[in-house]
Design a protein around this motif. Structure first.
Motif, PDB file in Angstrom:
ATOM      1  N   GLY A 113      39.565  21.552 -36.577  1.00 27.59           N
ATOM      2  CA  GLY A 113      39.714  21.347 -35.153  1.00 27.59           C
ATOM      3  C   GLY A 113      41.044  21.793 -34.601  1.00 27.59           C
ATOM      4  N   SER A 173      34.893  24.554 -34.104  1.00 25.07           N
ATOM      5  CA  SER A 173      36.050  24.483 -33.208  1.00 25.07           C
ATOM      6  C   SER A 173      36.677  25.852 -32.977  1.00 25.07           C
ATOM      7  CB  SER A 173      37.091  23.521 -33.779  1.00 25.07           C
ATOM      8  OG  SER A 173      37.524  23.937 -35.059  1.00 25.07           O
ATOM      9  N   ARG A 176      34.286  28.039 -30.856  1.00 28.78           N
ATOM     10  CA  ARG A 176      34.258  27.598 -29.462  1.00 28.78           C
ATOM     11  C   ARG A 176      35.485  28.088 -28.685  1.00 28.78           C
ATOM     12  NH1 ARG A 176      30.716  22.841 -28.429  1.00 28.78           N
ATOM     13  NH2 ARG A 176      29.392  22.604 -30.268  1.00 28.78           N
ATOM     14  N   GLN A 177      36.655  28.090 -29.348  1.00 29.89           N
ATOM     15  CA  GLN A 177      37.847  28.572 -28.654  1.00 29.89           C
ATOM     16  C   GLN A 177      37.823  30.091 -28.486  1.00 29.89           C
ATOM     17  OE1 GLN A 177      39.966  27.312 -26.839  1.00 29.89           O
ATOM     18  NE2 GLN A 177      41.734  28.688 -26.753  1.00 29.89           N
ATOM     19  N   ASP A 216      30.769  19.243 -28.929  1.00 30.82           N
ATOM     20  CA  ASP A 216      31.671  19.303 -30.083  1.00 30.82           C
ATOM     21  C   ASP A 216      32.037  17.877 -30.463  1.00 30.82           C
ATOM     22  OD1 ASP A 216      33.590  19.718 -31.985  1.00 30.82           O
ATOM     23  OD2 ASP A 216      34.766  21.140 -30.817  1.00 30.82           O
ATOM     24  N   ILE A 220      39.356  17.972 -30.889  1.00 32.13           N
ATOM     25  CA  ILE A 220      39.524  19.088 -29.962  1.00 32.13           C
ATOM     26  C   ILE A 220      40.954  19.114 -29.459  1.00 32.13           C
ATOM     27  CG2 ILE A 220      38.722  20.165 -27.827  1.00 32.13           C
ATOM     28  CD1 ILE A 220      36.120  18.544 -28.109  1.00 32.13           C
ATOM     29  N   THR A 224      41.184  23.117 -24.698  1.00 33.69           N
ATOM     30  CA  THR A 224      40.723  24.283 -25.450  1.00 33.69           C
ATOM     31  C   THR A 224      39.254  24.104 -25.811  1.00 33.69           C
ATOM     32  OG1 THR A 224      41.182  23.454 -27.697  1.00 33.69           O
ATOM     33  CG2 THR A 224      43.027  24.456 -26.497  1.00 33.69           C
ATOM     34  N   GLY A 225      38.683  25.160 -26.369  1.00 33.83           N
ATOM     35  CA  GLY A 225      37.330  25.088 -26.906  1.00 33.83           C
ATOM     36  C   GLY A 225      36.238  24.989 -25.858  1.00 33.83           C
ATOM     37  N   PRO A 227      33.957  21.909 -25.249  1.00 34.48           N
ATOM     38  CA  PRO A 227      33.562  20.536 -25.603  1.00 34.48           C
ATOM     39  C   PRO A 227      32.096  20.216 -25.390  1.00 34.48           C
ATOM     40  CG  PRO A 227      35.656  20.524 -24.443  1.00 34.48           C
ATOM     41  CD  PRO A 227      35.123  21.919 -24.336  1.00 34.48           C
TER      42      PRO A 227
END
Length: 326
Positions: A113, A173, A176-177, A216, A220, A224-225, A227
């Motif tokens: 993460g 994680s 996703r970012q 997510d 986190i 960012t990411g 969620p």
């Protein structure tokens, strides 16, 4: 942790392959005065947890918390008071054959993460280095070659990322970012064909077919990411080859490999999969584990032009032999 005179004093040992972060540890000592912290510097090694041979067993004897990348006590009996092991890495495949990992009641945690921001920047940086022919231009700069008619490396042809499709193989994680940053490769002004940014599609082992499943559930980094899992325009899933091939067939221009290494994902991408990606002359970025991609198949796909390029944060084998074509 270090709650007062009536509680057991915790002893934390850091065994890590970089110099002692004195400021960080001093901050922790000040914040937790009853926590005893020690640090052992261990060099990087080619064979993960076997580096324990370089570490005196005695240092594990009284510790209750171990922070490590790969070094572990040879046996649980060598650390009878150990209650928690925290790994600096997000994955733990490099220690899965260790006796403590296979059979222990010690709590094991990872740093999953926290790596999204740094890795996402690396992914986009290397993609832009390739698409903007930076390596060719840098070599020309060193030679002081400013001839605009020079076609070395075909550096005049640049394809921007706006409107391209990013396929994220493993939407954790980091994935996703990367998706979040990729969506910023554009603006709110209508572009040609109505494209305003990169499109993102996601692939996971199990179906994410409800809003709740798309969220997510891990740690986190703030702001960012993705969620709530709202970025992908489409989701795909499965560990079987037909499901994977269906995902790879979705006009992917850039593939991010960010799945964990498991028996099911070893050589998940080989000749057949790279051939599918070749229909769009895709670019691959692997930030997961080297063994997920069949190295000879990757080398072949790069040499014959099936793929337009690859950015490899990891390789198989690792480190690469000096005579490796990669």
């Amino acid at each position: 942790m270090g709650g007062g005179p009536d509680t057991k004093k915790e002893k934390l040992l850091c065994v890590l392959p970089f110099q002692e972060p004195i400021k960080i540890l001093d901050h922790l000592r000040k914040k937790f005065p009853d926590l005893e912290i020690s640090f052992y510097h261990l060099k990087y090694a080619e064979v993960a947890w076997k580096t324990v041979k370089e570490v005196p067993k005695e240092i594990f004897k009284d510790i209750t918390i171990l922070v490590t990348l790969s070094a572990l006590p040879p046996q649980q009996s060598d650390a009878p008071k150990l209650e928690l092991i925290h790994f600096f890495s997000a994955g733990t495949n490099h220690v899965q054959n260790h006796p403590i990992y296979k059979d222990t009641d010690i709590t094991l945690t990872t740093s999953s993460g926290i790596h999204g921001p740094q890795i996402a920047e690396w992914v986009l940086m290397t993609a832009l280095v390739q698409s903007h022919k930076y390596n060719t231009l840098y070599e020309m700069q060193k030679k002081k070659n400013w001839d605009k008619n020079d076609t070395e490396g075909d550096y005049h042809k640049v394809r921007d990322l706006v409107g391209q499709r990013l396929g994220v193989l493993g939407y954790g994680s980091i994935g996703r970012q990367v998706a979040r940053v990729a969506k910023a490769m554009g603006n709110n002004v209508p572009y040609y064909k109505g494209e305003t940014s990169m499109d993102v599609i996601a692939y996971t082992a199990s179906p994410k077919d409800t809003p709740e499943k798309k969220k997510d559930a891990g740690f986190i980094v703030p702001h960012t990411g993705d969620p709530d899992g709202s970025i992908p325009s489409a989701w795909y899933s499965g560990l079987d080859k037909p499901s994977l091939h269906n995902f790879l067939s979705q006009d992917i221009d850039m593939l991010l490999v960010s799945v964990p290494l498991t028996p099911q994902t070893k050589h998940f991408l080989s000749t057949a999969e790279l051939s599918i990606l070749g229909k769009r002359h895709a670019f691959i970025s692997n930030i997961a584990r080297g063994q997920i991609i069949d190295t000879p198949a990757l080398v072949s796909a790069l040499k014959d032009g099936t793929l337009r390029g690859a950015a490899l944060d990891v390789t198989d084998p690792e480190p690469l032999p000096k005579d490796s074509e990669l």
